[in-house]
Design a protein around this motif. Structure first.
Motif, PDB file in Angstrom:
ATOM      1  N   GLY A 104      35.139 -31.951   2.527  1.00  0.00           N
ATOM      2  CA  GLY A 104      36.505 -32.431   2.717  1.00  0.00           C
ATOM      3  C   GLY A 104      36.658 -33.174   4.029  1.00  0.00           C
ATOM      4  O   GLY A 104      35.887 -32.974   4.967  1.00  0.00           O
ATOM      5  N   ILE A 105      37.655 -34.046   4.073  1.00  0.00           N
ATOM      6  CA  ILE A 105      37.997 -34.770   5.292  1.00  0.00           C
ATOM      7  C   ILE A 105      39.512 -34.858   5.380  1.00  0.00           C
ATOM      8  O   ILE A 105      40.201 -34.984   4.366  1.00  0.00           O
ATOM      9  CB  ILE A 105      37.351 -36.177   5.322  1.00  0.00           C
ATOM     10  N   SER A 106      40.029 -34.737   6.599  1.00  0.00           N
ATOM     11  CA  SER A 106      41.476 -34.838   6.806  1.00  0.00           C
ATOM     12  C   SER A 106      41.761 -35.713   8.011  1.00  0.00           C
ATOM     13  O   SER A 106      40.929 -35.855   8.908  1.00  0.00           O
ATOM     14  CB  SER A 106      42.099 -33.456   7.013  1.00  0.00           C
ATOM     15  N   LYS A 107      42.966 -36.275   8.026  1.00  0.00           N
ATOM     16  CA  LYS A 107      43.395 -37.143   9.123  1.00  0.00           C
ATOM     17  C   LYS A 107      44.850 -36.856   9.437  1.00  0.00           C
ATOM     18  O   LYS A 107      45.718 -36.905   8.561  1.00  0.00           O
ATOM     19  CB  LYS A 107      43.228 -38.610   8.711  1.00  0.00           C
ATOM     20  N   GLN A 108      45.120 -36.532  10.699  1.00  0.00           N
ATOM     21  CA  GLN A 108      46.499 -36.354  11.162  1.00  0.00           C
ATOM     22  C   GLN A 108      47.093 -37.733  11.394  1.00  0.00           C
ATOM     23  O   GLN A 108      46.502 -38.586  12.044  1.00  0.00           O
ATOM     24  CB  GLN A 108      46.528 -35.539  12.451  1.00  0.00           C
ATOM     25  N   ILE A 109      48.283 -37.955  10.849  1.00  0.00           N
ATOM     26  CA  ILE A 109      48.976 -39.234  10.998  1.00  0.00           C
ATOM     27  C   ILE A 109      50.099 -39.050  12.011  1.00  0.00           C
ATOM     28  O   ILE A 109      51.038 -38.287  11.781  1.00  0.00           O
ATOM     29  CB  ILE A 109      49.566 -39.727   9.647  1.00  0.00           C
ATOM     30  N   GLY A 110      50.016 -39.726  13.138  1.00  0.00           N
ATOM     31  CA  GLY A 110      51.047 -39.594  14.169  1.00  0.00           C
ATOM     32  C   GLY A 110      51.017 -38.223  14.808  1.00  0.00           C
ATOM     33  O   GLY A 110      50.049 -37.473  14.713  1.00  0.00           O
ATOM     34  N   GLN A 111      52.116 -37.859  15.462  1.00  0.00           N
ATOM     35  CA  GLN A 111      52.206 -36.579  16.172  1.00  0.00           C
ATOM     36  C   GLN A 111      53.167 -35.603  15.499  1.00  0.00           C
ATOM     37  O   GLN A 111      53.463 -34.557  16.045  1.00  0.00           O
ATOM     38  CB  GLN A 111      52.680 -36.835  17.618  1.00  0.00           C
ATOM     39  N   GLN A 112      53.666 -35.950  14.317  1.00  0.00           N
ATOM     40  CA  GLN A 112      54.720 -35.145  13.693  1.00  0.00           C
ATOM     41  C   GLN A 112      54.209 -34.110  12.699  1.00  0.00           C
ATOM     42  O   GLN A 112      54.991 -33.482  12.001  1.00  0.00           O
ATOM     43  CB  GLN A 112      55.715 -36.079  12.981  1.00  0.00           C
ATOM     44  N   GLY A 113      52.887 -33.958  12.581  1.00  0.00           N
ATOM     45  CA  GLY A 113      52.375 -32.930  11.679  1.00  0.00           C
ATOM     46  C   GLY A 113      52.141 -33.401  10.266  1.00  0.00           C
ATOM     47  O   GLY A 113      52.044 -32.580   9.361  1.00  0.00           O
ATOM     48  N   LEU A 114      52.033 -34.715  10.056  1.00  0.00           N
ATOM     49  CA  LEU A 114      51.703 -35.260   8.736  1.00  0.00           C
ATOM     50  C   LEU A 114      50.185 -35.355   8.636  1.00  0.00           C
ATOM     51  O   LEU A 114      49.532 -35.938   9.507  1.00  0.00           O
ATOM     52  CB  LEU A 114      52.337 -36.636   8.539  1.00  0.00           C
ATOM     53  N   VAL A 115      49.620 -34.781   7.580  1.00  0.00           N
ATOM     54  CA  VAL A 115      48.166 -34.766   7.408  1.00  0.00           C
ATOM     55  C   VAL A 115      47.827 -35.213   5.994  1.00  0.00           C
ATOM     56  O   VAL A 115      48.416 -34.730   5.025  1.00  0.00           O
ATOM     57  CB  VAL A 115      47.589 -33.352   7.668  1.00  0.00           C
ATOM     58  N   LEU A 116      46.859 -36.129   5.901  1.00  0.00           N
ATOM     59  CA  LEU A 116      46.304 -36.554   4.617  1.00  0.00           C
ATOM     60  C   LEU A 116      44.909 -35.967   4.496  1.00  0.00           C
ATOM     61  O   LEU A 116      44.158 -35.925   5.482  1.00  0.00           O
ATOM     62  CB  LEU A 116      46.235 -38.072   4.525  1.00  0.00           C
ATOM     63  N   ALA A 117      44.536 -35.535   3.300  1.00  0.00           N
ATOM     64  CA  ALA A 117      43.215 -34.922   3.114  1.00  0.00           C
ATOM     65  C   ALA A 117      42.636 -35.304   1.764  1.00  0.00           C
ATOM     66  O   ALA A 117      43.371 -35.521   0.787  1.00  0.00           O
ATOM     67  CB  ALA A 117      43.312 -33.407   3.236  1.00  0.00           C
ATOM     68  N   LEU A 118      41.320 -35.373   1.734  1.00  0.00           N
ATOM     69  CA  LEU A 118      40.575 -35.675   0.516  1.00  0.00           C
ATOM     70  C   LEU A 118      39.361 -34.768   0.485  1.00  0.00           C
ATOM     71  O   LEU A 118      38.694 -34.574   1.512  1.00  0.00           O
ATOM     72  CB  LEU A 118      40.143 -37.148   0.510  1.00  0.00           C
ATOM     73  N   GLY A 119      39.082 -34.214  -0.661  1.00  0.00           N
ATOM     74  CA  GLY A 119      37.915 -33.339  -0.756  1.00  0.00           C
ATOM     75  C   GLY A 119      37.416 -33.213  -2.179  1.00  0.00           C
ATOM     76  O   GLY A 119      38.079 -33.642  -3.130  1.00  0.00           O
ATOM     77  N   VAL A 120      36.253 -32.621  -2.302  1.00  0.00           N
ATOM     78  CA  VAL A 120      35.688 -32.333  -3.618  1.00  0.00           C
ATOM     79  C   VAL A 120      34.966 -30.993  -3.534  1.00  0.00           C
ATOM     80  O   VAL A 120      34.285 -30.698  -2.548  1.00  0.00           O
ATOM     81  CB  VAL A 120      34.746 -33.461  -4.110  1.00  0.00           C
ATOM     82  N   TYR A 121      35.168 -30.171  -4.537  1.00  0.00           N
ATOM     83  CA  TYR A 121      34.555 -28.843  -4.575  1.00  0.00           C
ATOM     84  C   TYR A 121      34.532 -28.368  -6.019  1.00  0.00           C
ATOM     85  O   TYR A 121      35.133 -28.973  -6.921  1.00  0.00           O
ATOM     86  CB  TYR A 121      35.323 -27.849  -3.702  1.00  0.00           C
ATOM     87  N   GLY A 122      33.849 -27.302  -6.249  1.00  0.00           N
ATOM     88  CA  GLY A 122      33.821 -26.684  -7.570  1.00  0.00           C
ATOM     89  C   GLY A 122      34.114 -25.206  -7.443  1.00  0.00           C
ATOM     90  O   GLY A 122      34.273 -24.688  -6.344  1.00  0.00           O
TER      91      GLY A 122
END
Length: 199
Positions: A104-122
């Motif tokens: 998985g990978i995540s990225k915080q957007i700005g300083q307001q606590g918005l986070v986007l994430a993408l991952g793969v698992y089983g």
């Protein structure tokens, strides 16, 4: 009295299902109690709102291995063929270890606590089970394995690519949403007796 009698005359029973302990080191360390405090990228599986607590850019590569110790002993004896009259031997799963990745990978957007994430698992479960097609019995080689009508092999691969967004509203309140696909490849090999016979 029934309970006491069961303890006195009971025998050992071992079982091994298709699901193993949870994905992720922290989830295993918490004995699966990870929903309320999903604070790493395994939140993609357990609670996407937990992603809102991640800061900066994070990458997680988690790899577990699982082995399903599975053996079968068929009752009775071979009714015909080179091993006629011999007891059916025990057969066991020959798959050594199945790797179970969680990426998985995540990225915080700005300083307001918005986070986007993408991952793969089983799922945390065995992927492959392989039994022999033939066995050696009483010196006879190439004898049909006793479990051949039940299962020769099972290959079950499930992957869950997941895209998620989470936001920290403050005061301990976080919200999240995710979109998950499931990609499945299922393969089973077994024998069938279509021509009648003694088995």
């Amino acid at each position: 009295w029934v309970g006491i009698a069961t303890l006195v005359v009971g025998s050992n029973v071992w079982a091994n299902g298709f699901e193993q302990p949870d994905n992720g080191t922290r989830a295993n360390g918490r004995a699966g109690a990870s929903v309320a405090r999903a604070d790493d990228l395994t939140a993609l599986q357990y609670n996407v709102a937990g992603l809102a607590g991640l800061r900066g850019t994070q990458l997680m590569i988690d790899l577990a291995g699982v082995h399903q110790s599975l053996c079968f002993t068929r009752a009775g004896t071979y009714p015909s063929g080179a091993a006629v009259g011999s007891a059916f031997p025990e057969v066991c799963n020959t798959t050594v270890v199945d790797p179970l990745p969680f990426i998985g990978i995540s990225k915080q957007i700005g300083q307001q606590g918005l986070v986007l994430a993408l991952g793969v698992y089983g799922p945390s479960s065995p992927v492959h089970v392989t039994f022999p097609e033939t066995v050696t019995v009483a010196g006879a080689t190439g004898v049909e394995a006793p479990q051949r009508y039940e299962l020769i092999s099972r290959d079950v691969i499930l992957l869950n690519p997941t895209l998620a967004v989470a936001y920290d509203l403050g005061h301990g309140l976080r919200v999240g949403a995710g979109f998950q696909w499931t990609i499945a490849t299922l393969g089973f090999v077994t024998y069938a007796n279509l021509g009648g016979g003694t088995e």
